[in-house]
Write an enzyme that holds these catalytic residues in place. Sequence first.
Site, PDB file in Angstrom:
ATOM      1  CG  ASP A 163      10.755  44.255  -3.075  1.00 13.86           C
ATOM      2  OD1 ASP A 163      11.397  44.283  -2.008  1.00 13.86           O
ATOM      3  OD2 ASP A 163       9.524  44.432  -3.149  1.00 13.86           O
ATOM      4  CG  ASP A 225       5.837  47.850   1.423  1.00  6.94           C
ATOM      5  OD1 ASP A 225       7.040  48.099   1.237  1.00  6.94           O
ATOM      6  OD2 ASP A 225       5.184  47.037   0.739  1.00  6.94           O
TER       7      ASP A 225
END
Length: 431
Positions: A163, A225
Amino acid sequence: MPQTMCSLVVILITVAIKSTRVDSLDNGLCLTPPMGWLSWERFGCNTKCNIHKDQCISEKLFTDMADRLVADGYRDAGYDRVNIDDCWMSRNRAEDKQLLPDPHRFPNGIKYLSDYMHSRGLKLGIYQNYGLRTCMGYPGLIGFQAMDAKTFADWGVDMVKVDACFTPVHTLDKGFEDFSQTLNQTGRAMVYSCSWPYYQLHTSQVIPNWNLIADKCNIWRTYHDIHTNWKDILATIDFVGDNQEIFNRNVGPGRFNDPDMLLIGNEGLTVDQSRVQMGIWSIIAAPLFMSNDLRHIGREFKDILLNRAVIGVNQDRMARPGVRVFHNETLDIWLRPILPERKDTTGDQTSYAVAFVNRRTDSAISIGVRLQELGLKYKYLFRDLFDTENNVWEPKAMTGTDEIHVTIPSTGIRLFKAELDISSQSQDKQL
Ligand SMILES: *[C@@H]1O[C@H](CO)[C@@H](O)[C@H](O)[C@H]1NC(C)=O
Ligand SMILES: *[C@@H]1O[C@H](CO)[C@@H](O)[C@H](O)[C@H]1NC(C)=O
């Protein structure tokens, strides 16, 4: 009342449907999109094992899911990865700076988990963040790249999701590129999943270097997301469709655009909406990582996830992504070239997966479209890939001049395989 359409104007994006082959990350992995289970959307950063024993990020959660993958047929259908997301670590590194799993939640460590997976024909994935801390505040990768890569390799990890929270966006190209090399130097082949372009696209004006990303990563995130609701499914699909000419250029064996997890089986999506996610994720050659609770899942959702014909579209060995060929407020049509194909003097002819998505929340729609308007000019056997109770559709031989008539449920999909008749000589001449 379903509305009927007489004519349909389809914008064919033939350029995007042509495959462009470039070298991929040379680790031999993910020649088709990876499949498995990932903790994030469903279980997030729940670390409260004292009150949520079965819901917290812990060894038990991952072994429970592994057991379900094996016992309920998911592994055999292709879902062979169990991936840990954020919140698996201790708050601080060890004295020697090694990463430490939380000792209460992962009492036997990560090597135990990867052994657990490997002995069951599964693979283990883990999470890190290219930053000083992870998104949820655990120790990050910067300054420890070589050490962490070696740790993951020593633990027998098979996939690393990296990430990019809290990191200046202009440093991501170099950081992610270097870490690709660092993973390679461990000598252990690990799938490299990159959130790299997401941060460039959505937190800055930096234009991602797609060639570089696709050369260094196996899969890469491009959008927010995803959460379990129709709005997110549609927004994600639209983002892929709206940008398909850019995204599709670099998709191929070993390199896939990642629109995030499958949410099928969670509260918040109907059966029809779940079929849309499964169908379109297969059309666009997306990784299929479920984030749900496999211990508690309805039969109708399990059937969608285990639909071999749809999975077969996702895992097509040509690894060519689908293209949205028609789009308006109420209807999308997608095509993905798949096998079997046939090469002759008239050029390459492939089979197709064909999806009709009804975006309307208030009614079914019925449409009729001539196959050649979709670019399907030869002779095909058409098969419906979802067994829908109300729309039983017998396999049909069809040619370019035939019209296909379908009724698509509200926020639903009709997904077909148009299998090219490779035996017939009739297609030498376009119909
Ligand atoms: C979308 O296109 C279909 C097919 O041409 C048409 O029937 C429908 O009315 C269109 N919807 C809108 C909102 O324009
Ligand atoms: C590392 O890269 C080389 C050259 O690109 C490749 O041949 C090799 O298989 C890679 N090794 C791993 C473990 O990914």
